[in-house]
Design a protein around this motif. Structure first.
Motif, PDB file in Angstrom:
ATOM      1  N   GLU A 186     -22.363   1.647 -23.484  1.00  0.00           N
ATOM      2  CA  GLU A 186     -22.661   1.370 -22.071  1.00  0.00           C
ATOM      3  C   GLU A 186     -21.952   0.079 -21.651  1.00  0.00           C
ATOM      4  O   GLU A 186     -22.563  -0.883 -21.198  1.00  0.00           O
ATOM      5  N   HIS A 187     -20.663   0.087 -21.827  1.00  0.00           N
ATOM      6  CA  HIS A 187     -19.805  -1.058 -21.527  1.00  0.00           C
ATOM      7  C   HIS A 187     -18.844  -0.637 -20.423  1.00  0.00           C
ATOM      8  O   HIS A 187     -17.827  -0.001 -20.688  1.00  0.00           O
ATOM      9  N   PRO A 188     -19.141  -0.974 -19.169  1.00  0.00           N
ATOM     10  CA  PRO A 188     -18.251  -0.575 -18.068  1.00  0.00           C
ATOM     11  C   PRO A 188     -16.847  -1.144 -18.260  1.00  0.00           C
ATOM     12  O   PRO A 188     -16.667  -2.279 -18.721  1.00  0.00           O
ATOM     13  N   HIS A 189     -15.848  -0.333 -17.896  1.00  0.00           N
ATOM     14  CA  HIS A 189     -14.459  -0.766 -18.055  1.00  0.00           C
ATOM     15  C   HIS A 189     -13.579   0.026 -17.095  1.00  0.00           C
ATOM     16  O   HIS A 189     -13.734   1.240 -16.957  1.00  0.00           O
ATOM     17  N   ASP A 190     -12.669  -0.653 -16.426  1.00  0.00           N
ATOM     18  CA  ASP A 190     -11.743  -0.009 -15.482  1.00  0.00           C
ATOM     19  C   ASP A 190     -12.489   0.845 -14.451  1.00  0.00           C
ATOM     20  O   ASP A 190     -12.101   1.990 -14.167  1.00  0.00           O
ATOM     21  N   ASN A 191     -13.574   0.291 -13.921  1.00  0.00           N
ATOM     22  CA  ASN A 191     -14.373   0.979 -12.890  1.00  0.00           C
ATOM     23  C   ASN A 191     -15.033   2.256 -13.408  1.00  0.00           C
ATOM     24  O   ASN A 191     -15.391   3.131 -12.604  1.00  0.00           O
ATOM     25  N   ARG A 192     -15.182   2.367 -14.716  1.00  0.00           N
ATOM     26  CA  ARG A 192     -15.885   3.497 -15.306  1.00  0.00           C
ATOM     27  C   ARG A 192     -17.183   2.971 -15.917  1.00  0.00           C
ATOM     28  O   ARG A 192     -17.238   1.836 -16.423  1.00  0.00           O
ATOM     29  N   PRO A 193     -18.243   3.766 -15.912  1.00  0.00           N
ATOM     30  CA  PRO A 193     -19.553   3.263 -16.365  1.00  0.00           C
ATOM     31  C   PRO A 193     -19.662   3.066 -17.873  1.00  0.00           C
ATOM     32  O   PRO A 193     -20.529   2.337 -18.340  1.00  0.00           O
ATOM     33  N   ARG A 194     -18.785   3.711 -18.637  1.00  0.00           N
ATOM     34  CA  ARG A 194     -18.850   3.642 -20.090  1.00  0.00           C
ATOM     35  C   ARG A 194     -17.438   3.504 -20.661  1.00  0.00           C
ATOM     36  O   ARG A 194     -16.449   3.622 -19.937  1.00  0.00           O
ATOM     37  N   SER A 195     -17.364   3.293 -21.972  1.00  0.00           N
ATOM     38  CA  SER A 195     -16.046   3.147 -22.589  1.00  0.00           C
ATOM     39  C   SER A 195     -16.144   3.341 -24.099  1.00  0.00           C
ATOM     40  O   SER A 195     -17.235   3.337 -24.674  1.00  0.00           O
ATOM     41  N   PHE A 196     -14.988   3.511 -24.726  1.00  0.00           N
ATOM     42  CA  PHE A 196     -14.879   3.528 -26.183  1.00  0.00           C
ATOM     43  C   PHE A 196     -13.531   2.913 -26.552  1.00  0.00           C
ATOM     44  O   PHE A 196     -12.641   2.782 -25.700  1.00  0.00           O
ATOM     45  N   SER A 197     -13.383   2.511 -27.803  1.00  0.00           N
ATOM     46  CA  SER A 197     -12.174   1.832 -28.246  1.00  0.00           C
ATOM     47  C   SER A 197     -11.332   2.741 -29.137  1.00  0.00           C
ATOM     48  O   SER A 197     -11.866   3.511 -29.944  1.00  0.00           O
ATOM     49  N   VAL A 198      -9.999   2.617 -28.990  1.00  0.00           N
ATOM     50  CA  VAL A 198      -9.082   3.467 -29.748  1.00  0.00           C
ATOM     51  C   VAL A 198      -7.914   2.631 -30.262  1.00  0.00           C
ATOM     52  O   VAL A 198      -7.698   1.499 -29.828  1.00  0.00           O
ATOM     53  N   TYR A 199      -7.188   3.202 -31.179  1.00  0.00           N
ATOM     54  CA  TYR A 199      -5.877   2.684 -31.575  1.00  0.00           C
ATOM     55  C   TYR A 199      -4.840   3.535 -30.872  1.00  0.00           C
ATOM     56  O   TYR A 199      -4.832   4.765 -31.024  1.00  0.00           O
ATOM     57  N   THR A 200      -3.976   2.906 -30.085  1.00  0.00           N
ATOM     58  CA  THR A 200      -2.957   3.654 -29.357  1.00  0.00           C
ATOM     59  C   THR A 200      -1.572   3.217 -29.808  1.00  0.00           C
ATOM     60  O   THR A 200      -1.096   2.134 -29.423  1.00  0.00           O
ATOM     61  N   PRO A 201      -0.910   4.004 -30.652  1.00  0.00           N
ATOM     62  CA  PRO A 201       0.427   3.645 -31.135  1.00  0.00           C
ATOM     63  C   PRO A 201       1.467   3.706 -30.010  1.00  0.00           C
ATOM     64  O   PRO A 201       1.284   4.384 -28.998  1.00  0.00           O
ATOM     65  N   SER A 202       2.560   3.014 -30.208  1.00  0.00           N
ATOM     66  CA  SER A 202       3.623   3.004 -29.209  1.00  0.00           C
ATOM     67  C   SER A 202       4.225   4.397 -29.036  1.00  0.00           C
ATOM     68  O   SER A 202       4.342   5.162 -29.988  1.00  0.00           O
ATOM     69  N   ARG A 203       4.583   4.691 -27.786  1.00  0.00           N
ATOM     70  CA  ARG A 203       5.211   5.962 -27.415  1.00  0.00           C
ATOM     71  C   ARG A 203       4.428   7.169 -27.925  1.00  0.00           C
ATOM     72  O   ARG A 203       4.959   8.068 -28.562  1.00  0.00           O
ATOM     73  N   THR A 204       3.135   7.171 -27.601  1.00  0.00           N
ATOM     74  CA  THR A 204       2.301   8.316 -27.955  1.00  0.00           C
ATOM     75  C   THR A 204       1.420   8.706 -26.784  1.00  0.00           C
ATOM     76  O   THR A 204       1.124   7.891 -25.905  1.00  0.00           O
ATOM     77  N   ALA A 205       1.006   9.958 -26.793  1.00  0.00           N
ATOM     78  CA  ALA A 205       0.019  10.473 -25.847  1.00  0.00           C
ATOM     79  C   ALA A 205      -1.074  11.150 -26.660  1.00  0.00           C
ATOM     80  O   ALA A 205      -0.780  12.019 -27.497  1.00  0.00           O
ATOM     81  N   VAL A 206      -2.313  10.735 -26.436  1.00  0.00           N
ATOM     82  CA  VAL A 206      -3.446  11.290 -27.180  1.00  0.00           C
ATOM     83  C   VAL A 206      -4.507  11.742 -26.186  1.00  0.00           C
ATOM     84  O   VAL A 206      -4.818  11.021 -25.225  1.00  0.00           O
ATOM     85  N   VAL A 207      -5.039  12.925 -26.416  1.00  0.00           N
ATOM     86  CA  VAL A 207      -6.106  13.475 -25.571  1.00  0.00           C
ATOM     87  C   VAL A 207      -7.393  13.485 -26.382  1.00  0.00           C
ATOM     88  O   VAL A 207      -7.438  14.004 -27.505  1.00  0.00           O
ATOM     89  N   TYR A 208      -8.437  12.902 -25.808  1.00  0.00           N
ATOM     90  CA  TYR A 208      -9.754  12.842 -26.454  1.00  0.00           C
ATOM     91  C   TYR A 208     -10.698  13.791 -25.720  1.00  0.00           C
ATOM     92  O   TYR A 208     -10.773  13.775 -24.485  1.00  0.00           O
ATOM     93  N   ALA A 209     -11.425  14.588 -26.491  1.00  0.00           N
ATOM     94  CA  ALA A 209     -12.334  15.579 -25.920  1.00  0.00           C
ATOM     95  C   ALA A 209     -13.780  15.192 -26.225  1.00  0.00           C
ATOM     96  O   ALA A 209     -14.093  14.764 -27.338  1.00  0.00           O
TER      97      ALA A 209
END
Length: 212
Positions: A186-209
């Motif tokens: 329950e950590h608001p972030h970027d005008n969203r009510p919730r959030s989670f943390s990820v590792y995002t490598p360079s030049r990648t696209a990841v979809v989370y479901a």
């Protein structure tokens, strides 16, 4: 991309960049382009040749003459065999195109009423948006990968990787562990009510479901 596309020899930075961006550009187009996705003549696997139909010279209403190609059939073909060849890097791009279609078939995100772009960060080169129960994370930066990168979302629960452009099957480097669970807080972030943390490598696209 003509050279260094065989899997039995090392790639080059130029090829790695081209393949990575090719996948990312197609997915961001499919993710944000509306309710339809149009592909063109072999682009699903990075068709290296242009396609030119036989044609003679053409005279425009202005009187200008456009040269033809002597009615040549030389470029009047699509090299679909390249995408099917398991010894070429084109195969990975074709596998990624199929995975995009399967993602839409499973989640129906292109017709979802829920759409929200939460982040367009110029310095990080990161774009994050939601469509349906999916969260898309794009890192276009050429060298920077980000640990513990916070991703805003609207729905609480557990998220899993549903599609990863960096998967080895798609010609990537497998920098993500697909078995990891991502739990929202329950950590608001970027005008969203919730959030989670990820590792995002360079030049990648990841979809989370959202799974539960």
């Amino acid at each position: 991309m003509y050279d260094f596309m065989a899997l039995d020899r090392p790639s080059t930075p130029r090829i790695d960049r081209g393949i990575a961006l090719h996948k990312m550009i197609r997915l961001v187009t499919m993710g944000l382009g509306g309710e339809g996705y149009l592909n063109f003549m072999g682009n699903e696997f990075g068709h290296p040749e242009w396609i030119d139909f036989p044609r003679g010279p053409q005279t425009l209403p202005t009187g200008k003459v456009l040269p033809g190609n002597n009615n040549s059939y030389d470029k009047c073909r699509r090299r679909f065999d390249l995408g099917d060849a398991d010894f070429l890097r084109y195969r990975g791009m074709q596998e990624f195109d199929q995975a995009m279609q399967h993602l839409e078939e499973k989640y129906g995100f292109m017709t979802s009423e829920h759409q929200y772009v939460s982040r367009k960060h110029e310095e990080d080169k990161v774009i994050i948006f939601e469509r349906g129960d999916l969260v898309f994370v794009f890192n276009f930066h050429w060298s920077n990968s980000f640990f513990d990168y916070r991703v805003g979302c609207s729905k609480p629960g557990k998220y899993k990787v549903a599609l990863d452009s960096d998967d080895a099957l798609f010609g990537g480097f497998s920098r993500l562990d697909h078995d990891v669970d991502y739990f929202t807080t329950e950590h608001p972030h970027d005008n969203r009510p919730r959030s989670f943390s990820v590792y995002t490598p360079s030049r990648t696209a990841v979809v989370y479901a959202l799974t539960e």
